[in-house]
Scaffold this motif. Structure first.
Motif, PDB file in Angstrom:
ATOM      1  N   MET A   1       0.736  -1.302  -0.014  1.00 16.08           N
ATOM      2  CA  MET A   1      -0.111  -0.225  -0.087  1.00 16.08           C
ATOM      3  C   MET A   1       0.832   1.225  -0.083  1.00 16.08           C
ATOM      4  SD  MET A   1      -2.654   1.187   3.162  1.00 16.08           S
ATOM      5  CE  MET A   1      -1.444   0.896   4.656  1.00 16.08           C
ATOM      6  N   ALA A   2       0.565   2.055  -1.013  1.00 19.11           N
ATOM      7  CA  ALA A   2       1.470   3.407  -0.747  1.00 19.11           C
ATOM      8  C   ALA A   2       0.805   4.298   0.080  1.00 19.11           C
ATOM      9  CB  ALA A   2       1.431   3.810  -2.500  1.00 19.11           C
ATOM     10  N   LEU A   3       1.731   5.019   0.687  1.00 20.54           N
ATOM     11  CA  LEU A   3       1.143   5.994   1.821  1.00 20.54           C
ATOM     12  C   LEU A   3       1.521   7.463   1.265  1.00 20.54           C
ATOM     13  CD1 LEU A   3       2.393   4.125   5.123  1.00 20.54           C
ATOM     14  CD2 LEU A   3       0.250   4.038   4.133  1.00 20.54           C
ATOM     15  N   LYS A   4       0.515   8.273   1.441  1.00 20.14           N
ATOM     16  CA  LYS A   4       0.759   9.630   1.432  1.00 20.14           C
ATOM     17  C   LYS A   4       0.787  10.549   2.326  1.00 20.14           C
ATOM     18  CE  LYS A   4      -0.889  12.320  -2.391  1.00 20.14           C
ATOM     19  NZ  LYS A   4      -1.738  12.757  -3.356  1.00 20.14           N
ATOM     20  N   ARG A   5       1.523  11.524   2.530  1.00 19.33           N
ATOM     21  CA  ARG A   5       1.991  12.191   3.798  1.00 19.33           C
ATOM     22  C   ARG A   5       0.605  13.308   3.745  1.00 19.33           C
ATOM     23  NH1 ARG A   5       5.934  14.212   7.410  1.00 19.33           N
ATOM     24  NH2 ARG A   5       5.412  16.212   8.196  1.00 19.33           N
ATOM     25  N   THR A   6      -0.077  13.362   4.903  1.00 21.00           N
ATOM     26  CA  THR A   6      -1.081  14.655   5.315  1.00 21.00           C
ATOM     27  C   THR A   6      -0.983  15.179   6.527  1.00 21.00           C
ATOM     28  OG1 THR A   6      -3.235  15.274   4.673  1.00 21.00           O
ATOM     29  CG2 THR A   6      -2.880  13.155   5.867  1.00 21.00           C
ATOM     30  N   ASN A   7      -1.224  16.321   6.532  1.00 21.89           N
ATOM     31  CA  ASN A   7      -1.405  16.971   7.847  1.00 21.89           C
ATOM     32  C   ASN A   7      -2.993  17.313   8.450  1.00 21.89           C
ATOM     33  OD1 ASN A   7       1.540  17.418   8.117  1.00 21.89           O
ATOM     34  ND2 ASN A   7       1.170  19.385   6.708  1.00 21.89           N
ATOM     35  N   VAL A   8      -2.829  16.985   9.897  1.00 15.57           N
ATOM     36  CA  VAL A   8      -4.142  16.986  10.465  1.00 15.57           C
ATOM     37  C   VAL A   8      -3.820  17.602  11.639  1.00 15.57           C
ATOM     38  CG1 VAL A   8      -5.260  15.155   9.085  1.00 15.57           C
ATOM     39  CG2 VAL A   8      -4.133  14.665  11.494  1.00 15.57           C
ATOM     40  N   TYR A   9      -5.025  18.227  12.140  1.00 16.88           N
ATOM     41  CA  TYR A   9      -5.062  19.174  13.417  1.00 16.88           C
ATOM     42  C   TYR A   9      -5.963  18.064  14.533  1.00 16.88           C
ATOM     43  CZ  TYR A   9      -2.944  23.064  11.033  1.00 16.88           C
ATOM     44  OH  TYR A   9      -2.457  24.032  10.474  1.00 16.88           O
ATOM     45  N   ALA A  10      -5.380  17.887  15.604  1.00 10.60           N
ATOM     46  CA  ALA A  10      -6.038  17.011  16.475  1.00 10.60           C
ATOM     47  C   ALA A  10      -5.988  17.679  18.069  1.00 10.60           C
ATOM     48  CB  ALA A  10      -5.454  15.860  16.534  1.00 10.60           C
ATOM     49  N   ASP A  11      -6.873  17.468  18.767  1.00 12.91           N
ATOM     50  CA  ASP A  11      -7.136  17.865  20.105  1.00 12.91           C
ATOM     51  C   ASP A  11      -5.956  17.086  20.984  1.00 12.91           C
ATOM     52  OD1 ASP A  11      -9.270  19.623  19.680  1.00 12.91           O
ATOM     53  OD2 ASP A  11     -10.747  17.909  20.324  1.00 12.91           O
ATOM     54  N   ASP A  12      -5.517  17.838  21.882  1.00 10.83           N
ATOM     55  CA  ASP A  12      -4.410  17.513  22.708  1.00 10.83           C
ATOM     56  C   ASP A  12      -4.836  16.022  23.400  1.00 10.83           C
ATOM     57  OD1 ASP A  12      -2.408  19.243  22.218  1.00 10.83           O
ATOM     58  OD2 ASP A  12      -2.986  20.472  23.912  1.00 10.83           O
ATOM     59  N   SER A  13      -6.393  16.168  23.856  1.00 13.81           N
ATOM     60  CA  SER A  13      -6.594  15.004  24.557  1.00 13.81           C
ATOM     61  C   SER A  13      -6.841  13.590  23.590  1.00 13.81           C
ATOM     62  CB  SER A  13      -8.127  15.229  25.172  1.00 13.81           C
ATOM     63  OG  SER A  13      -8.959  15.556  24.047  1.00 13.81           O
ATOM     64  N   ASP A  14      -7.002  13.701  22.332  1.00 11.60           N
ATOM     65  CA  ASP A  14      -7.219  12.753  21.385  1.00 11.60           C
ATOM     66  C   ASP A  14      -5.609  12.324  21.259  1.00 11.60           C
ATOM     67  OD1 ASP A  14      -9.946  12.666  20.979  1.00 11.60           O
ATOM     68  OD2 ASP A  14      -9.709  14.042  19.416  1.00 11.60           O
TER      69      ASP A  14
END
Length: 89
Positions: A1-14
């Motif tokens: 499986m080829a992986l692609k980089r992405t950026n996400v924002y997440a809560d500190d608690s998550d």
């Protein structure tokens, strides 16, 4: 499986929960995040055709009683809890 980089924002608690789960399961945080993305993508997938048509039925081997349902749910829950604690099911 080829992986692609992405950026996400997440809560500190998550992120803390992800870090905790990764340590408990012996996986990388990235693997936990990839699994989460995969699961939610599948949960929201729309199929072109229905899985079962209105004419199709499944033979479950007869009536299923409340005790059988309760036992199956309990066993499934216990197996999941063992996996979550890092033990074999």
């Amino acid at each position: 499986m080829a992986l692609k980089r992405t950026n996400v924002y997440a809560d500190d608690s998550d992120l803390a929960l992800i870090k905790e789960a990764a340590a408990r399961l012996g996986l990388s945080e990235a693997e936990i995040i990839r699994e989460g993305i995969h699961r939610i993508a599948l949960a929201h997938r729309v199929w072109d055709e229905p899985f079962v048509s209105d004419e199709e039925t499944f033979d479950l081997g007869g009536p299923v009683g409340a005790d059988e349902i309760r036992r199956a749910v309990t066993e499934g829950h216990e197996a999941r809890e063992r996996r979550n604690r890092g033990h074999a099911a």
